[in-house]
Design a protein around this motif. Structure first.
Motif, PDB file in Angstrom:
ATOM      1  N   PHE A 130      -1.316   5.917  -4.485  1.00 42.57           N
ATOM      2  CA  PHE A 130      -0.472   5.530  -5.495  1.00 42.57           C
ATOM      3  C   PHE A 130       0.474   6.517  -4.777  1.00 42.57           C
ATOM      4  CE2 PHE A 130       2.314   7.704  -8.621  1.00 42.57           C
ATOM      5  CZ  PHE A 130       3.318   6.629  -8.699  1.00 42.57           C
ATOM      6  N   ARG A 131      -0.076   7.728  -4.614  1.00 43.58           N
ATOM      7  CA  ARG A 131       0.857   9.091  -3.998  1.00 43.58           C
ATOM      8  C   ARG A 131       1.447   9.086  -2.389  1.00 43.58           C
ATOM      9  NH1 ARG A 131      -2.948  12.426  -4.679  1.00 43.58           N
ATOM     10  NH2 ARG A 131      -3.323  13.140  -3.183  1.00 43.58           N
ATOM     11  N   ILE A 132       0.860   8.361  -1.566  1.00 44.64           N
ATOM     12  CA  ILE A 132       0.194   7.441  -0.546  1.00 44.64           C
ATOM     13  C   ILE A 132       1.652   6.863  -0.231  1.00 44.64           C
ATOM     14  CG2 ILE A 132      -1.100   9.323   0.799  1.00 44.64           C
ATOM     15  CD1 ILE A 132      -1.944   6.510   1.449  1.00 44.64           C
ATOM     16  N   SER A 133       1.801   5.712  -1.283  1.00 43.09           N
ATOM     17  CA  SER A 133       3.096   4.752  -1.585  1.00 43.09           C
ATOM     18  C   SER A 133       4.000   5.589  -1.626  1.00 43.09           C
ATOM     19  CB  SER A 133       1.859   3.544  -2.192  1.00 43.09           C
ATOM     20  OG  SER A 133       1.043   2.881  -1.560  1.00 43.09           O
ATOM     21  N   SER A 134       4.385   5.891  -2.667  1.00 36.78           N
ATOM     22  CA  SER A 134       5.122   6.246  -3.128  1.00 36.78           C
ATOM     23  C   SER A 134       5.856   7.644  -2.672  1.00 36.78           C
ATOM     24  CB  SER A 134       4.895   6.313  -5.108  1.00 36.78           C
ATOM     25  OG  SER A 134       4.220   5.568  -5.201  1.00 36.78           O
ATOM     26  N   ARG A 135       5.242   8.540  -2.726  1.00 41.89           N
ATOM     27  CA  ARG A 135       6.275   9.795  -2.414  1.00 41.89           C
ATOM     28  C   ARG A 135       6.925   9.879  -1.640  1.00 41.89           C
ATOM     29  NH1 ARG A 135       2.676  15.001  -0.975  1.00 41.89           N
ATOM     30  NH2 ARG A 135       4.810  15.784  -0.481  1.00 41.89           N
TER      31      ARG A 135
END
Length: 267
Positions: A130-135
């Protein structure tokens, strides 16, 4: 070309993110926009199947971030919209933790230089994937179904997106059954909005055509373009292009359920 990256996310799995990414992406491309869909669900890889492109995937996201292949050479062109719609598939033989954040950021930035819209299908949960997809996204679409646990997850995700300084366009309520809502057995869109306090981007009705289209390997917007569900996806695409967009029929209608009917594509 200065494109925008939009992450499609939810926190909870099984709410329809991949189907929404595929269909809204297809709708944007059919409206003349150059669109890249990135499957951010490393290890599972479902976006290519929903689009019916799995047999044409040669290279994937991991090949790009490890410099095995250039981004443009890894893209799969959708022959239904060959000038406008492309896919960067996920790897099925790696894990989300194998993708360094800075490398994913580089892919996103390169993609934004080539495409008007880059849609990232985020994996479930709020961990590394989620973090890499969203940041590194500019904007976000959050997806929920009319169930309290899903809505609670979305509320948490919205807070994380705000911490990342990602603009939340709104929520898509998926799999709404209006009959159950009227019977008091399902949350209404307004109930969900009251809980989340973010804009409504669209409502997608529950429909067996969605399963049929997925099993046939075609976006529903392409396979059943005149269906209520296809119109709902297309309305979401219009609202991503113009937040003030209202379907012409909605302008002429009155009443709560008329409004949500047209947001779903009915009328």
């Amino acid at each position: 070309m200065a494109g925008q990256c939009i992450v499609v996310t939810s926190g909870k799995g099984g709410v329809g993110k991949t189907t929404i990414t595929a269909n809204v992406g297809y709708a944007l491309a059919s409206l003349g926009k150059k669109v890249l869909l990135i499957d951010g669900d490393i290890g599972l890889k479902n976006l290519d199947s929903v689009l019916g492109l799995e047999r044409r995937v040669v290279y994937d996201l991991f090949d790009v971030i490890t410099n095995r292949i250039e981004l443009e050479d890894a893209l799969v062109k959708d022959k239904r919209l060959p000038d406008n719609l492309f896919l960067l598939a996920a790897s099925q033989s790696h894990f989300k933790e194998d993708v360094p954040e800075e490398k994913f950021s580089e892919v996103v930035e390169e993609a934004k230089a080539l495409f008007e819209y880059v849609l990232v299908d985020s994996p479930a949960g709020i961990e590394h994937g989620f973090r890499i997809s969203s940041r590194f996204a500019d904007r976000a679409v959050v997806v929920t179904v009319p169930e309290v646990p899903s809505i609670r997850d979305v509320d948490r995700v919205v807070g994380l997106l705000e911490n990342y300084r990602v603009s939340v366009d709104g929520v898509v309520v998926n799999r709404l059954n209006q009959t159950l809502v009227r019977q008091g057995n399902m949350l209404s869109p307004q109930d969900i909005l009251d809980l989340l306090e973010i804009p409504l981007l669209g409502v997608v009705p529950e429909d067996t055509l969605i399963v049929q289209a997925v099993n046939q390997g075609d976006p529903l917007v392409y396979k059943y373009p005149n269906s209520a569900v296809a119109r709902a996806y297309t309305n979401i695409a219009h609202k991503l292009l113009d937040p003030e967009y209202v379907p012409q029929e909605t302008k002429k209608s009155r009443g709560f359920w008329s409004l949500f009917g047209f947001l779903r594509g009915e009328g």
